[in-house]
Design an enzyme around this catalytic site. Structure first.
Site, PDB file in Angstrom:
ATOM      1  CG  HIS A 155      -1.708  -1.222   1.437  1.00  0.00           C
ATOM      2  ND1 HIS A 155      -2.975  -1.423   0.927  1.00  0.00           N
ATOM      3  CD2 HIS A 155      -1.384  -2.363   2.087  1.00  0.00           C
ATOM      4  CE1 HIS A 155      -3.406  -2.626   1.275  1.00  0.00           C
ATOM      5  NE2 HIS A 155      -2.449  -3.225   1.975  1.00  0.00           N
ATOM      6  CB  SER A 276      12.447  23.240 -14.744  1.00  0.00           C
ATOM      7  OG  SER A 276      11.600  24.363 -14.863  1.00  0.00           O
ATOM      8  CE  LYS A 282      11.147  20.003 -10.438  1.00  0.00           C
ATOM      9  NZ  LYS A 282       9.900  20.255 -11.155  1.00  0.00           N
ATOM     10  CD  GLU A 289       8.465  12.690 -15.163  1.00  0.00           C
ATOM     11  OE1 GLU A 289       7.485  13.400 -15.391  1.00  0.00           O
ATOM     12  OE2 GLU A 289       9.562  13.158 -14.806  1.00  0.00           O
TER      13      GLU A 289
END
Ligand code: ARG
Length: 458
Positions: A155, A276, A282, A289
């Site tokens: 979980h 970024s 960043k 992804e």
């Protein structure tokens, strides 16, 4: 005029040529189309359907066309519809009457079926090689991390301590099954459809066994109607590819989480991260992804092809020309994802201290404490309740189970003795998992051994 123009009294409309053509994408099959045609031409001579000399000429010319295509000397024509008719037209332009004999005892229906199978056979071998590289990386990183302790989750909540090697070997199992599935799929791809003609068979004494030998097919499609209308093997392949992408996307998801400030379990190499355009601080895990995102394309390709084939009457229907874009896209997407994922994984820095630190919070040894009581005579449900109360006590006292003194332990149960203090350490929790397939060092060592045996066998 079109190769099939005899029955028609006018040309197709330009708009129809464009719509009907597949050359834009099926030119990818040129090598396989030529290999199939060479085998067919040899077979025609062997079966005395054309002369030996005609066969030589056709084969020689096809080899020339192959090298002209590879040298970029050929411009494929949309008006010639597909790769099959483009190549055959060039052959006829170069050989005249002899060139016109190649299509004897053959249809584009069995021709395209054999081309796709030849293509997919090659690609499955390449993909199996990429999976093998990934499996090798998993073993290498696993071997270097048999003592790296990290939290195991259920979980997404801290559950029990495990080692990084144990975690990586879980992915080994997944990609191993993928490899096995692809090898199994290969068996059904590796069946020869060529030689059945349009659908019913041909009126010539052709030799399909010879074709199978020439092209390296293990078996021959037994029923011509099935041979020209079957794309199960391609659906099966995209299904297998979807499962591989699903595995990659689960792995990527974890790596994305692990590289976040919240986890800080890994640092992606700069070469596999991006910045970024606005936020200077960043460092984003774009590659992981994108692999996660591209999984959707491959699932889409599976539904695409399943839907094309749904309700299609036997045998060939033009709908089937639409099989190629989803198939090609799946092969290309899967190959690039496997390749880049492997390189990315190879360069990840695992922050062992952070992983270990994460194990100290979350009462991940609670099950081990309950097992201690049970091994000393307390029924498991009662042990569970006692340890549950201990956890609540620790939460109120802002302590971990490792912080508790023997007095605190015995306040919950007189069964606790001095030895419990050592047993609650994460290393000990891992070492005490003696069941087979567990996270203990001996168990993971045997997983690594059998992983290496598997790698040596493929
Ligand atoms: N370009 C076609 C395809 O990819 C080749 C087969 C065409 N056969 C036919 N009878 N129209 O499916």
């Amino acid at each position: 005029m079109k190769l099939w123009g005899g029955r028609f009294s006018k040309d197709t409309a330009d708009i129809v040529d464009n719509f009907n053509a597949s050359i834009e994408f099926d030119q990818k099959l040129y090598k396989h189309d030529i290999a199939g045609s060479i085998a067919h031409a040899k077979m025609l001579a062997r079966s005395s359907i054309i002369s030996q000399e005609e066969s030589f000429k056709i084969v020689g010319c096809l080899i020339e066309i192959l090298s002209d295509i590879e040298d970029g000397k050929i411009d494929f024509k949309v008006s010639l519809e597909d790769i099959h008719m483009n190549i055959e037209t060039i052959l006829i332009e170069r050989l005249g009457e002899t060139g016109k004999k190649l299509h004897t005892a053959r249809s584009r229906n069995d021709q395209v079926a054999v081309d796709i199978r030849l293509y997919l056979r090659d690609e499955i071998s390449v993909i199996c090689g990429l999976l093998r590289n990934l499996l090798t990386t998993l073993v290498q990183i696993g071997e270097a991390n048999v003592d790296t302790i990290m939290p195991g989750y259920t979980h997404l909540q801290r559950a029990q301590p495990i080692t990084l090697a144990y975690y990586l070997m879980a992915y080994f199992q997944m990609f191993k099954r993928d490899h096995e599935r692809l090898r199994d799929c290969y068996k059904r791809v590796n069946v020869l459809p060529l030689g059945v003609g349009a659908l019913a068979g041909v009126t010539y004494g052709t030799d399909r066994n010879f074709l199978a030998d020439e092209l390296g097919f293990g078996l021959i499609c037994e029923n011509g109607l099935d041979a020209v209308s079957d794309r199960d093997f391609a659906i099966e392949f995209i299904n297998d590819a979807s499962i591989i992408m699903m595995h990659l996307s689960r792995f990527c998801e974890e790596l994305i989480l692990w590289s976040s400030q919240e986890f800080q379990f890994i640092e992606m190499d700069d070469a596999y991260s991006t910045g970024s355009s606005i936020m200077p601080q960043k460092k984003n895990p774009d590659i992981a992804e994108l692999i996660r995102g591209k999984t959707g394309r491959v699932y889409g390709n599976l539904i695409n092809l399943l839907t094309i084939l749904k309700s299609l009457p036997l045998a060939y229907n033009k709908d089937m020309q639409e099989d190629k874009p989803p198939l090609f896209d799946t092969v290309d997407t899967l190959k690039s994802c496997l390749e880049i994922f492997n390189s990315m994984l190879n360069t990840i820095h695992f922050k062992k201290d952070q992983m270990k630190k994460a194990v100290s919070a979350g009462f991940m040894n609670a099950t081990d404490v309950a097992d201690y009581l049970t091994k000393n005579g307390v029924p498991f449900r009662s042990s569970h309740e006692i340890v549950g109360k201990m956890v609540l006590y620790c939460i109120h006292q802002s302590k971990t189970i490792e912080d508790l003194t023997l007095e605190e332990f015995t306040a919950f149960s007189p069964v606790f003795k001095e030895d419990i203090l050592g047993l609650v350490l994460a290393e000990q929790c891992i070492a005490s998992k003696i069941s087979s397939g567990s996270t203990s060092k001996t168990s993971v060592a045997s997983m690594l051994e059998s992983a290496k045996e598997f790698l040596a066998s493929i």
